[in-house]
Design an enzyme around this catalytic site. Structure first.
Site, PDB file in Angstrom:
ATOM      1  N   THR A   1       0.842  -1.202   0.000  1.00  0.00           N
ATOM      2  CA  THR A   1       0.000   0.000   0.000  1.00  0.00           C
ATOM      3  C   THR A   1       0.876   1.251   0.000  1.00  0.00           C
ATOM      4  O   THR A   1       0.655   2.190  -0.777  1.00  0.00           O
ATOM      5  CB  THR A   1      -0.908  -0.001   1.254  1.00  0.00           C
ATOM      6  OG1 THR A   1      -1.753  -1.150   1.190  1.00  0.00           O
ATOM      7  CG2 THR A   1      -1.755   1.254   1.344  1.00  0.00           C
TER       8      THR A   1
ATOM      9  N   CYS B   1      -9.283  -7.678   1.893  1.00  0.00           N
ATOM     10  CA  CYS B   1      -9.397  -6.402   2.603  1.00  0.00           C
ATOM     11  C   CYS B   1     -10.863  -6.015   2.736  1.00  0.00           C
ATOM     12  O   CYS B   1     -11.235  -5.255   3.609  1.00  0.00           O
ATOM     13  CB  CYS B   1      -8.644  -5.313   1.869  1.00  0.00           C
ATOM     14  SG  CYS B   1      -7.031  -5.836   1.268  1.00  0.00           S
TER      15      CYS B   1
ATOM     16  N   SER C   1       5.446  -6.518  -2.077  1.00  0.00           N
ATOM     17  CA  SER C   1       5.067  -6.649  -0.667  1.00  0.00           C
ATOM     18  C   SER C   1       5.492  -8.022  -0.157  1.00  0.00           C
ATOM     19  O   SER C   1       5.207  -9.041  -0.794  1.00  0.00           O
ATOM     20  CB  SER C   1       3.556  -6.473  -0.537  1.00  0.00           C
ATOM     21  OG  SER C   1       3.163  -6.672   0.802  1.00  0.00           O
TER      22      SER C   1
ATOM     23  N   HIS D   1       4.623  -9.947   2.503  1.00  0.00           N
ATOM     24  CA  HIS D   1       3.754 -10.968   3.101  1.00  0.00           C
ATOM     25  C   HIS D   1       2.942 -11.755   2.081  1.00  0.00           C
ATOM     26  O   HIS D   1       2.250 -12.706   2.425  1.00  0.00           O
ATOM     27  CB  HIS D   1       2.843 -10.359   4.182  1.00  0.00           C
ATOM     28  CG  HIS D   1       1.779  -9.438   3.679  1.00  0.00           C
ATOM     29  ND1 HIS D   1       0.447  -9.749   3.746  1.00  0.00           N
ATOM     30  CD2 HIS D   1       1.841  -8.221   3.116  1.00  0.00           C
ATOM     31  CE1 HIS D   1      -0.264  -8.745   3.258  1.00  0.00           C
ATOM     32  NE2 HIS D   1       0.554  -7.804   2.871  1.00  0.00           N
TER      33      HIS D   1
HETATM   34  N1  PLP Z   1      -1.756  -4.426  -4.379  1.00  0.00           N
HETATM   35  C1  PLP Z   1      -2.317  -5.624  -4.547  1.00  0.00           C
HETATM   36  C2  PLP Z   1      -2.589  -6.138  -5.920  1.00  0.00           C
HETATM   37  C3  PLP Z   1      -2.665  -6.388  -3.419  1.00  0.00           C
HETATM   38  O1  PLP Z   1      -3.253  -7.581  -3.592  1.00  0.00           O
HETATM   39  C4  PLP Z   1      -2.401  -5.869  -2.130  1.00  0.00           C
HETATM   40  C5  PLP Z   1      -2.801  -6.628  -0.932  1.00  0.00           C
HETATM   41  O2  PLP Z   1      -3.673  -7.465  -0.974  1.00  0.00           O
HETATM   42  C6  PLP Z   1      -1.778  -4.618  -2.026  1.00  0.00           C
HETATM   43  C7  PLP Z   1      -1.473  -3.921  -3.171  1.00  0.00           C
HETATM   44  C8  PLP Z   1      -1.465  -4.033  -0.693  1.00  0.00           C
HETATM   45  O3  PLP Z   1      -0.336  -4.662  -0.136  1.00  0.00           O
HETATM   46  P1  PLP Z   1      -0.106  -4.591   1.439  1.00  0.00           P
HETATM   47  O4  PLP Z   1      -1.057  -5.537   2.071  1.00  0.00           O
HETATM   48  O5  PLP Z   1       1.327  -5.000   1.610  1.00  0.00           O
HETATM   49  O6  PLP Z   1      -0.337  -3.186   1.851  1.00  0.00           O
END
Ligand code: PLP
Length: 385
Positions: free
Chosen positions: A77, A328, A203, A205
């Site tokens: 994010t 989310c 990212s 995780h």
């Molecule tokens: N972009 C995509 C395509 C994602 O699937 C996610 C998380 O599910 C994110 C961005 C956000 O990543 P983070 O959870 O590390 O903030």
């Protein structure tokens, strides 16, 4: 159908994956002797810095970047925010952004906010399989376009956008190109020496690293304004780096790179077995995005008019973790914006379940789900009748 199964089956790897043993060991090795600040000049600081640089090298290697092109962030994010806000701050006279209708909420919601401040947003639609046409992206460009921002792989359906073709198509315009590769990295091969993107979000995780570490690839020579000011990360991201999480992230990237193709093949096999089994027991099931190139680990399945939340809850009671559309948004009753953008009716979109595989899933997971599903679907259908 209420007792919880003893063995948990985790099929929600697009939300977060279990932290790999290799990552935990690497994190402990950096934490155990006491942690220094990588910006300090004493021995503990230099030790911390060497851990940081090693992780930077592993993360860069996963996507074909140079270590100095990696900027650590707290998450995918934050990487997306840094790319988008960093370009707007650098080019304040450019007031237009091109994106798609199916981006992750971390992009979608930021762009919605920017729209309220007067930035124009063009959202290029996808077709019924979730595909994006490179020509439509080019046609959306305006003289004051600051950025094209698109995801590489969709988190809900796994559909892959043709990033290389889009990069080629828009190259002549000189408009900066940011790609959210949070779901794609470590699952499909990415090489920024071959694909001319300016920035790429990652990212930890999502690839069996710990939460709390992300990265933005920023191509050498491309400058953005920082979101957080400070001397760290070549002044592109201030704040003391989250060293243990970054070390875990680096180790996860090394692990992913080691056997990317083998894992992709293995996980695709599991995913395809699951899809075949689901269609066999519930012929009305629809695999969303099946007509498009997809991530090997993701399956988004519509169960007709059956309610996805009831199916998900019943699977959970049996120890199987899956997701309703985006993790989310789990718990919300609004249909997925991705599925509605692909033309699904509200009811069909509410029926969809996302199964997402990872390194620790086996054929036994698929067998268990396929054993449970007929009973669960029968129960949900009976309740709806
Ligand atoms: N972009 C995509 C395509 C994602 O699937 C996610 C998380 O599910 C994110 C961005 C956000 O990543 P983070 O959870 O590390 O903030």
């Amino acid at each position: 159908m209420t007792e919880k199964a003893a063995a948990d089956i985790y099929l929600d790897n697009n939300a977060t994956g279990a932290v790999a043993r290799e990552c935990l060991e690497a994190m402990l090795a950096c934490l155990r002797p006491g942690i220094g600040n990588p910006s300090s000049r004493h021995a503990a600081g230099l030790r911390a810095k060497s851990f940081l640089q090693e992780a930077r090298g592993e993360i860069a290697a996963l996507v074909g970047a140079r270590p100095q092109e990696i900027v650590f962030t707290s998450s995918g994010t934050e990487a997306n925010h840094t790319a988008i806000l960093g370009v707007l701050a650098r080019y304040p006279h450019r007031r237009h952004i091109v994106t798609s209708t199916v981006e992750h909420p971390s992009t979608l919601m930021l762009l919605r906010h920017l729209e309220e401040t007067g930035i124009r947003i063009s959202r290029v639609p996808v077709d019924t399989e979730g595909r994006l046409d490179p020509e439509a992206v080019r046609a959306a460009l305006a003289p004051d376009t600051a950025l094209v921002t698109l995801m590489w792989a969709n988190n809900e359906t796994g559909v892959l956008f043709p990033i290389a073709a889009i990069a080629e198509t828009i190259r002549a315009s000189g408009v900066p190109f940011h790609v959210d590769a949070v779901q794609a990295a470590g699952r499909v091969a990415i090489d920024v020496t071959q694909v001319p993107v300016d920035m790429l979000s990652l990212s930890g995780h999502k690839l069996h690293g710990p939460p709390g570490a992300g990265a933005l690839f920023v191509r050498k020579g491309f400058r953005i304004a920082p979101l957080l000011w400070g001397h760290q990360e070549r002044r592109m991201r201030g704040g003391t780096e989250n060293l243990p999480a970054i070390v875990g992230f680096g180790s996860a990237c090394a692990l992913a790179r080691e056997d990317l193709e083998v894992q992709a093949r293995r996980v695709r096999g599991l995913r395809d077995d699951l899809e075949r089994g689901i269609i066999a027991c519930f012929p009305a099931a629809r695999i969303h995005g099946a007509g498009a190139p997809r991530l090997p680990n993701t399956s988004n399945v519509g169960f007709g008019t059956l309610d996805g939340e009831q199916i998900m809850d019943a699977l959970d009671r049996h120890g199987v973790a899956v997701s309703l559309g985006a993790a989310c948004a789990a718990g919300g009753r609004e249909p997925s914006h991705v599925l509605t953008a692909m033309g699904l009716e509200r009811r069909a979109a509410l029926g969809a379940i996302r199964f997402s595989f990872g390194r620790y899933n086996t054929g036994a997971c698929v067998e268990r789900v396929l054993t449970l599903l007929p009973g669960i679907l029968g129960e949900v259908a009976a309740r709806a009748a």
